[in-house]
Write a protein that holds these residues in place. Structure first.
Motif, PDB file in Angstrom:
ATOM      1  N   GLY A 137     -14.699 -55.931 -36.393  1.00 39.33           N
ATOM      2  CA  GLY A 137     -13.429 -55.571 -35.760  1.00 39.33           C
ATOM      3  C   GLY A 137     -13.093 -54.087 -35.912  1.00 39.33           C
ATOM      4  N   SER A 191     -15.772 -60.417 -42.759  1.00 39.03           N
ATOM      5  CA  SER A 191     -15.595 -61.468 -41.758  1.00 39.03           C
ATOM      6  C   SER A 191     -16.805 -62.384 -41.723  1.00 39.03           C
ATOM      7  N   ASP A 234      -8.184 -63.935 -42.077  1.00 31.23           N
ATOM      8  CA  ASP A 234      -8.925 -62.690 -41.881  1.00 31.23           C
ATOM      9  C   ASP A 234      -8.004 -61.671 -41.216  1.00 31.23           C
ATOM     10  N   GLU A 235      -7.525 -60.721 -41.984  1.00 31.17           N
ATOM     11  CA  GLU A 235      -6.594 -59.691 -41.513  1.00 31.17           C
ATOM     12  C   GLU A 235      -5.436 -60.272 -40.705  1.00 31.17           C
ATOM     13  N   GLN A 285     -10.487 -63.153 -37.380  1.00 29.31           N
ATOM     14  CA  GLN A 285     -10.051 -61.828 -36.957  1.00 29.31           C
ATOM     15  C   GLN A 285      -9.908 -61.767 -35.433  1.00 29.31           C
TER      16      GLN A 285
HETATM   17 MG    MG Z   1     -13.830 -58.290 -40.113  1.00 29.11          MG
END
Ligand code: MG
Ligand code: ATP
Ligand code: ATP
Ligand code: MG
Lengths: 337, 254, 319, 337, 254
Positions: E152, B44, B174-175, B86
């Motif tokens: 995260g 990230s 991001d994810e 994220q």
């Molecule tokens: Mg991350």
């Protein structure tokens, strides 16, 4: 609403109570409005003179300056800020524009515009400190509050400038149009127009959305690509201009520019904003609520005096009523979820 | 072939914590580049540096071969880089349409729009509904709901829809499927392919190996703040990738 | 700093009221003449006792010879004054007496009760010649019943012939001629709002007492807006130049002028004298303070009430 | 630190600059402290009399009441609240305890304890309104502020109670122990002990963690199983007690109980908190910073007077200095990340 | 066998939005019950009702067969129900140890603890590090880091570690592996099995079908706010489950 069968179906099955909920849900100003209406009814019962056109126009007149200040304050509070210098900017601007057209001998329109420019510059100073040096708004405006008040005392020599010595334009805001017994001052008209303008700008323009997004979560807004610094700066600057306009209205109201008024303006304007349902944590609320909030305070002050409440007890009653008003609003909100 | 987006030797420290430790990255035109790595590997942080959300301590970023400096996300955005973070970066109090169009609101046509700068709320709302439906989020009962009251997956869908709709040069995700259901997740994979087919390269961070191996052209493996390998789904298997990522196997070529 | 001149302090209630600004000017002038070093202090707002306590502490630590003070809290300031006197300072109350009055070496003040009484007598004479029944609005300072506020208010009512009950309390009268009390904070805005509200309560008000001239100016605006400015008489206290102008214009019927410059000059001179040879000032005979005088200013003189006109007032006004 | 090789390694490679960063990172009070030290040095240069034991003890004496109030205020601000009624509670409590032992003729210890109880009850009222009716703290304390001030005026008849008429215990806080030229008052000792106590309670007890967690994110704290209502209630109640103690110290300081002081106390106490680095959004900061913040204000006030700055310009200078102080703090913080 | 936790006909509406629409749930002793469903199906709302985080409009909850009413999360927690929320519910400014022990801090032994109520920070910190390592989060450089500055996945690990350490009757996990890497995710699955083996039943919400089918004893399928089926990994395949969940196939038994 643009859509849809699902909406429609749930709606059809709703009980009356639920429909009221939905109504309130969509209209957060209804809470403060209900409080205002209840207050008006209550005071009208206590003293019949309260609910006369003459008295109601008086209440509007009395809240005009505070409401205009509270409008600027609302913009700032929506961005999760707070402005303690609101009153100081208004008073200082009014002194400056008065001195421009008396001592400095400028033509009234120029003096007025220059006064507006000074107010705007003071707001911009706040904005710069908040956005560039990234100081918390509370401390920025606390600092500029004392600075503006001192400058004000120095510049004005603590002396009142009489309205009679100024060109008519400066005190024009104090004149009024009679509508039957109701006397609507030009100052109030300006104030109402400003409220309309900003209600529109906040709800229906991109700038308004950016103000809300910035106040809601400044980091998220930044990541979403909003230039939060610019938004904040625009808000503080605009608020400065609004305070200067409030200063102009103040000259009309007092028929003079006095350096010694306005000590209570900050707290009063913040009270109006909060009573109007805007959250001090930013991102939630709006200007129409603020107008209602200002009216609530005005109605209480005037109503209590008419009801013959003693001065020492008026503070007590206002404190109590503010608490009750917000409790009612809170209770109405609770119904919603 | 010059990479569309290229990072060289990026570093970022937070006090005593090293988030990116001299990491590189190359994104080639028209590819889907997956970035994988353990939790806390600096994925990230790396893409935040690419999208202007953080300013690296040192290192260089090139866009189409030209060195660039993004001081804030708006800079990257106007350069055509669209990112889903994220943390999602949505304004919780605004509704779906407002969030989708945040920062590039559409105005009414005619004087209402040009003079009064009035937003075209109706159009933005219907667009929003279309986007959400495209992502398979059919459970949405009220398009005017504040984003904070959405379910986790619905919220993620809002963020993904935004980037897909507006990216013009690079799309970074991001994810994006972490909170999504099976159907919704597959729709997002399809969306990623569609974006690539429109010619935009995509960076996809994901912990979901099947997803990664399904769509990625190349896979960048991040470990302890730096890139330790770039593989392709053809050259390596999922378990190879996981082994390299966790340090169980040496990176190829070493 | 450190000119070696004796240090003299001036502690005013606030630094924004023109009255205190004038007082400061007078004191500065006298200080220059007397060759003393004037240090000025002020409360942040009216009623700010603690700032004055701090000012005294600072003066003690400066080794000042004495100071002049317009106390924000007449009683609460006394312990600090005692401490200053223990440090051999001469303490003079200006404008507002302390409680007990002998806690200071001298008080140079307007007799505020007298100031109120003069405008009360004038109003009584005016209304008895006119033959109209008075309906009185009382625009006071604030809810705190501070001494200046109480004395002017009660003096006015006494002069007008109202039974004032406890002379230390505002608002305990039950004379039907009194339409109501409200507070103004002594400024234009408070004066206007209070007047507006009282007029709503009782539209027949025809006599308005105001705590000072800014409040009077505000009250006049309210009356003007209601179209009643011609039928209503406003009386006030102060004698500031804008106030005297308002007398000339007929905005204010009569005002009691006080003399802040004189107060400050007398005060500074007294301390300078004390610094030189240790002599202490004497009170006006028959009073527990040095009366710096009060003068009724009106352009509508009434029989039996001594008054000067606004032309005289213009020459002697302050601010 | 309990761990580890990793920590140690990064540390070993650090340059001197980075070590300073880490030091500042771990000690957020160093920012305000730096500002305080700079201010003291600057004022000492301007006037040698400033840095004397006598004058410094004066500064400590002058900030004691505000610092005690700011301690309670810090607790509340840490929970993302704000207390506008702090000054009103302190003053009203001081009046009540004074009247208890004079007019009501109670023995001094009982009067004192009863006064504390009243302050605590006022704080508890705030707490109840915040936790039960869920009103925003700003509006709750705005309401109770006016209520307490009115009651105060009514109860005291707006009359000052002289210290000479009270038993010695009431004014005991004003007496001081001479340490050379430095005179340390009992009030200041009480204040410093309270600061020590709360610094400990906040950093090293479960209650402290819960206060921080509640202020940080009340919803998350609730979901994590903290009874946020109880935490908030305890904070408001404790703050009430602290204000009452400040009221006692105030009696000693003024050698009287005056109903008319304290209008500026709220803003002053909040200023001290903010200068001390506590965030108005809750969850970040601490009481030691507040003590330093209060000292900064006291040093500025006293130093400016000693420097011979005119009264009108003092406001200006203080405003400016507050801004500069917070800017420096901000700048130091920036170095950290 | 009486269910440990049982919900009957729960309903929750938000204004015009129906989040739970007469949903049931049964959790049997010692089992891992997976709850799956589309985004917005009401999974999170359902478990929030079970853990006291929201008060349902109507319906009944039974714990060990006894009707209970949870007015807040603390009530449920003292009844032994430990929950990891999808939003994680961590205090961002506090550090990992503080968060892990939030609400049940450990005090020093001796008078320092009993009289001065001093926290045993050292012990809590070392426990925290142990828990995090157990979850495979080895990238943590500074155990004293504020939770808001964690990645995260690291943040999610904190929340999971908390519930696993303290649940005494039921553990509820709302998408505990969403942000986790492959290794960390597998560790959490192992942890869930360990918890079950300690005799505590677990409710696991997840969109990750392989995970669900790997650990679940029974699978509760939520759709449009209500339970439409309960299956087992033995009776149905993953694609059956997805089909039922998305409405592509009818629920079994209808
Ligand atoms: Mg991350
Ligand atoms: N603001 C910050 N302050 C301190 N440390 C930080 C900060 N932001 C990130 N870090 C640390 O930097 C490291 C990398 O974080 P990053 O978020 O980039 O990881 P990631 O690869 O995205 O992990 P995940 O897969 O869990 O999202 C982590 O150890 C994290 O704790
Ligand atoms: N506070 C709220 N106000 C209004 N609607 C809400 C609120 N909370 C949840 N909802 C709505 O209720 C529905 C169910 O939400 P819930 O969070 O339970 O879904 P979920 O099954 O957990 O989804 P996901 O898999 O995306 O987490 C969604 O449509 C959501 O928008
Ligand atoms: Mg969910």
């Amino acid at each position: 609403m643009a859509t849809t069968t699902a909406d429609f179906e749930t709606r059809r099955h709703d009980s009356f109570g639920l429909r009221v909920q939905h109504l309130l849900h969509g209209n957060p100003v209804l809470g403060p409005l209900a409080v205002l209406v209840v207050a008006i009814i209550a005071f009208s019962i206590v003293n019949v003179r309260f609910f006369s056109a003459a008295n109601l126009s008086l209440v509007l007149l009395q809240v005009t300056v505070i409401a205009t200040l509270a409008l600027g304050q609302t913009l700032i509070i929506l961005t999760a800020g707070i402005d303690l210098s609101a009153g100081a900017i208004a008073v200082f601007s009014s002194i400056l524009m008065a001195l421009f057209c008396t001592d400095a001998g400028m033509p009234a329109p120029i003096a007025l515009l220059l006064g507006f420019a000074c107010g705007t510059a003071m707001g911009a100073l706040n904005g710069l400190l908040v956005t560039r040096i990234k100081l918390p708004p509370f401390i920025v405006t606390l600092g500029t509050l004392t600075i503006f008040f001192s400058l004000n005392a120095v510049v004005s020599n603590s002396e009142t400038v009489r309205g009679a010595d100024m060109p008519g334009l400066m005190t024009w805001t104090g004149q009024s149009i009679p509508i039957g017994d109701f006397r609507l001052s030009y100052g109030s008209i300006i104030m109402l127009l400003l409220f309309g303008f900003f209600a529109y700008a906040l709800s229906s323009t991109a700038w308004g959305k950016h103000v809300y997004a910035t106040g809601d979560d400044v980091e998220a807004a930044r990541l979403a690509g909003i230039r939060t610094g610019r938004v904040l700066f625009s808000v503080y600057t605009t608020a400065g201009l609004l305070y200067a306009i409030a200063g102009w209205i103040l000259i009309g109201r007092l028929a003079s520019a006095s350096p010694n008024v306005g000590t209570e303006y900050n707290l009063d304007s913040i009270t109006a904003v909060v009573l109007g349902g805007t959250s001090l944590f930013g991102g939630r609320g709006g200007v129409i609520g603020t107008l209602i909030g200002a009216l609530i305070v005005g109605v209480f002050r005037n109503g209590l005096q008419l009801a013959g409440v003693e001065v020492v007890w008026q503070g007590f009653a206002i404190g109590l009523l503010v608490l009750i008003a917000v409790s009612i609003d809170q209770w109405i909100r609770k119904v919603k979820t | 072939m010059t990479p569309v987006l290229e990072a060289k030797n990026l570093t970022k420290r937070y006090g005593r914590v090293v988030a990116i430790d001299g990491s590189d990255l190359e994104l080639l035109p028209g590819e889907i580049l997956a970035v994988i790595g353990d939790n806390g590997a600096g994925k990230s942080s790396l893409i935040k540096a690419l999208s202007g959300a953080l300013v690296p301590d040192s290192g260089e970023i090139r866009l189409d071969g030209e060195p660039v400096r993004f001081r804030n996300p708006m800079d990257a955005r106007s350069a055509g880089i669209e990112t889903v973070y994220q943390t999602l970066a949505v304004a919780p109090g605004l509704d779906i349409a407002d969030n989708l169009f945040l920062g590039r609101e559409e105005r009414r046509s005619g004087p209402l729009g040009t003079i009064f700068r009035m937003l075209d709320r109706k159009h933005m709302r219907s667009e929003a509904r279309r986007h959400m439906t495209e992502l398979g989020v059919g459970t949405l009962q009220n398009i005017g709901q504040a984003v904070e009251s959405l379910s986790g997956g619905q919220r993620q869908a809002v963020a993904v829809a935004r980037s897909a709709a507006f990216g013009s040069k690079v799309v970074i995700l991001d994810e994006p499927t972490a909170a999504l259901g099976v159907k919704e997740g597959n729709r997002v994979l399809q969306l990623i392919r569609d974006v690539r087919d429109r010619g935009l390269p995509v960076i996809l961070i994901s912990h979901n190996m099947p997803h990664v191996f399904e769509v990625a052209d190349r896979i960048h493996i991040q470990r302890l703040g730096r890139r330790i390998a770039v593989i392709t789904p053809q050259s390596h298997s999922m378990s190879d990738a996981v082994a390299i990522m966790t340090g169980a196997a040496p990176p190829p070529g070493e | 700093r450190g000119t070696g001149e004796p240090v003299v302090g001036l502690i005013t209630k606030t630094d924004t009221n023109p009255f205190f600004v004038t007082m400061k000017k007078g004191a500065q002038q006298a200080a220059d003449e007397q060759g003393v070093d004037l240090q000025t202090f002020a409360g942040k707002v009216d009623g700010d006792n603690e700032a004055q306590v701090q000012a005294i502490e600072n003066l003690i630590s400066f080794g000042a010879k004495g100071f002049l003070i317009t106390p924000n809290d007449s009683k609460a300031i006394v312990p600090s004054i005692d401490r200053a006197k223990q440090a051999d300072m001469l303490v003079i109350a200006l404008d507002t007496p302390v409680d007990p009055p002998d806690a200071v070496d001298a008080t140079f003040a307007t007799d505020n009760f007298e100031a109120g009484r003069l405008i009360g007598e004038w109003a009584k004479a005016k209304f008895s010649t006119g033959g109209t029944q008075a309906r009185i609005a009382m625009l006071d300072l604030n809810p705190n019943q501070v001494s200046v506020d109480v004395q002017r208010d009660q003096g006015f009512l006494e002069g007008f012939g109202v039974d004032i009950g406890d002379p230390a309390r505002i608002g305990d009268e039950n004379d039907p001629r009194i339409a109501g009390h409200d507070v103004t904070d002594g400024n234009e805005e408070g004066g206007r709002t209070a007047m507006e509200n009282l007029l709503q309560k009782d539209p027949t008000i025809n006599l308005v007492y105001t705590i000072n001239e800014p409040a009077a100016a505000g009250a006049y605006e309210a009356l003007k807006a209601a179209g009643r400015e011609r039928e209503v008489t406003i009386v006030s206290v102060d004698g500031g130049c804008p106030g005297v102008d308002n007398v000339a214009k007929g905005v204010i019927g009569a005002t009691s002028m006080q003399f802040p410059i004189k107060m400050a000059q007398l005060g500074v001179e007294a301390i300078a004298q004390y610094a030189k040879d240790g002599t202490r000032p004497q009170n006006t005979a028959g009073k527990d303070f040095v009366d710096t005088g009060v003068q009724l200013i009106t352009d509508d003189p009434q029989a039996g009430v001594e008054a000067k006109d606004s032309a005289w007032g213009r020459q002697n006004c302050w601010g």
